[in-house]
Design an enzyme around this catalytic site. Structure first.
Site, PDB file in Angstrom:
ATOM      1  N   ASP A  88      11.262  25.948 -16.817  1.00  0.00           N
ATOM      2  CA  ASP A  88      10.386  24.955 -15.409  1.00  0.00           C
ATOM      3  C   ASP A  88      12.028  24.971 -14.667  1.00  0.00           C
ATOM      4  O   ASP A  88      11.875  26.019 -13.130  1.00  0.00           O
ATOM      5  CB  ASP A  88      10.072  24.093 -15.275  1.00  0.00           C
ATOM      6  CG  ASP A  88       8.811  24.704 -16.073  1.00  0.00           C
ATOM      7  OD1 ASP A  88       8.286  25.773 -15.098  1.00  0.00           O
ATOM      8  OD2 ASP A  88       8.315  24.251 -16.919  1.00  0.00           O
ATOM      9  N   HIS A 121       5.425  21.712 -11.952  1.00  0.00           N
ATOM     10  CA  HIS A 121       6.183  21.704 -14.010  1.00  0.00           C
ATOM     11  C   HIS A 121       6.574  20.721 -14.194  1.00  0.00           C
ATOM     12  O   HIS A 121       7.119  19.880 -14.776  1.00  0.00           O
ATOM     13  CB  HIS A 121       6.116  23.330 -14.402  1.00  0.00           C
ATOM     14  CG  HIS A 121       4.829  23.993 -13.819  1.00  0.00           C
ATOM     15  ND1 HIS A 121       5.086  25.295 -14.215  1.00  0.00           N
ATOM     16  CD2 HIS A 121       3.695  23.693 -13.244  1.00  0.00           C
ATOM     17  CE1 HIS A 121       4.078  26.087 -13.703  1.00  0.00           C
ATOM     18  NE2 HIS A 121       3.072  25.114 -13.150  1.00  0.00           N
ATOM     19  N   TYR A 125       6.813  17.260 -16.873  1.00  0.00           N
ATOM     20  CA  TYR A 125       7.423  17.092 -17.733  1.00  0.00           C
ATOM     21  C   TYR A 125       7.914  15.208 -17.202  1.00  0.00           C
ATOM     22  O   TYR A 125       7.886  15.137 -18.131  1.00  0.00           O
ATOM     23  CB  TYR A 125       8.763  17.881 -17.950  1.00  0.00           C
ATOM     24  CG  TYR A 125       7.831  19.215 -18.186  1.00  0.00           C
ATOM     25  CD1 TYR A 125       6.593  19.511 -19.259  1.00  0.00           C
ATOM     26  CD2 TYR A 125       8.320  20.458 -17.841  1.00  0.00           C
ATOM     27  CE1 TYR A 125       6.463  20.684 -19.149  1.00  0.00           C
ATOM     28  CE2 TYR A 125       8.082  21.136 -18.555  1.00  0.00           C
ATOM     29  CZ  TYR A 125       7.006  21.869 -18.394  1.00  0.00           C
ATOM     30  OH  TYR A 125       6.599  23.315 -18.857  1.00  0.00           O
TER      31      TYR A 125
END
Length: 342
Positions: A88, A121, A125
């Site tokens: 990402d 995204h 995380y």
């Protein structure tokens, strides 16, 4: 003859109002009504409507559940996150950079919107790790992409098509970069998602699974974007798609599948419940076949003709009542799009 691409100027009043193709001069003024590529307008609006915030997902239960996972499950969970963080992070930078070589502003809008969602995204995380593990473990996961020998090696190979285009921005390397993105969005991410969704089948780490479902839905749109870019290039530059290029892409796809299988075997040791080596191997090969067929190439693994883990698709569905870019009717668009094969 090699076609070298140039970056779009910020100010180009002498350019045509509508681009003649995906690459080439225009005014670069974003005008969605009557744009050259209605599929891009449709995709941009779909991506935009999927906005969400990671902070809204409660991970309190996941914090307690993580300590109850078996050691192999914990290690696989964290190693998978380490790889996804790297993927990402690449995709935060790459789409906006790629957009500089695109003539059609509506396509550029899709790319920069993708970059925005990749940032969400990456935040997901961070939110996940900060919520379920201590700061030392979190720091070690953020170092995995360059500290883990297998991961560091495969990341070096993964980024090679991106670096090649950066050094020599030809049309052929542009197309190959789009295909590399198909593999990134549609192979690497997919097996990673399988880890978290498998845990969710046992009602474990369900908050994590909710984050992953939303990320997975976004990645479907990003996958559609790069596949459509390749289909558009094939229509506009058919001579570009030579047997030599097809062979090179097959090599990239084969390497992607082999690397992903080796990585999953290394981090699970064949001991992750619900993800035996033979099943995850077949799944990676199946999704690789799908991506090849979607861009007009023959599949590599002819003996795998159905999804070996169909329950993953059911677990990955958002159940929001909204149709995604693959499901929405496209009869109102002259492009007559069909993404049912993606």
């Amino acid at each position: 003859m090699t076609t070298v691409l140039s970056r779009s100027p910020l100010f180009h009043p002498a350019g045509p109002r509508r681009p003649e193709g995906l690459v080439g001069p225009t005014t670069y003024l974003l005008e969605l009504t009557g744009c050259r590529y209605p599929w891009a307008d449709h995709l941009y609006r779909t991506m935009r409507d999927f906005y969400w915030k990671p902070d809204d997902v409660n991970l309190v239960a996941d914090h307690a559940q993580f300590t109850q996972l078996a050691p192999v499950e914990q290690e696989t969970f964290l190693h998978t996150l380490g790889f996804l963080i790297y993927l990402d992070s690449i995709q935060i930078q790459n789409p906006a950079w790629l957009a500089q070589y695109i003539a059609a502003p509506e396509v550029g809008a899709c790319l920069v919107t993708q970059a925005f969602f990749e940032t969400i995204h990456a935040q997901s995380y961070d939110h996940l790790l900060s919520s379920i593990v201590d700061s030392g473990t979190r720091e070690s996961v953020y170092r995995l992409w360059r500290d883990h020998p297998i991961l560091a090696s495969r990341n070096h190979e993964l980024v090679a098509p991106y670096e090649a285009f950066h050094q020599d921005p030809t049309l052929e390397r542009f197309a190959t970069l789009c295909f590399a993105d198909v593999l990134l969005e549609g192979v690497y991410f997919w097996s990673g998602f399988a880890v978290f969704l498998t845990l969710a089948t046992r009602q474990q780490m369900t908050g994590t699974a909710q984050l992953i479902r939303q990320i997975r839905r976004d990645e479907q749109q990003h996958l559609a974007l790069y596949i459509q870019l390749i289909r558009t290039l094939r229509d506009e530059h058919p001579d570009l798609f030579s047997p030599t290029l097809s062979a090179a892409w097959h090599d990239l796809a084969r390497a992607a599948a082999e690397h992903e299988i080796a990585w999953m075997q290394a981090i699970t040791g064949g001991q992750f419940p619900g993800l035996p080596v033979d099943r995850i191997t077949a799944y990676v090969k199946w999704v690789t076949n799908l991506r090849l067929k979607a861009v007009g190439l023959e599949p590599l693994f002819l003996w795998i003709d159905q999804n070996p883990m169909p329950w993953l698709d059911r677990m990955g569905e958002m159940n929001t009542g909204k149709a995604d870019f693959f499901e929405q009717a496209v009869v109102n668009y002259q492009d007559d799009l069909d993404f049912s094969d993606i």
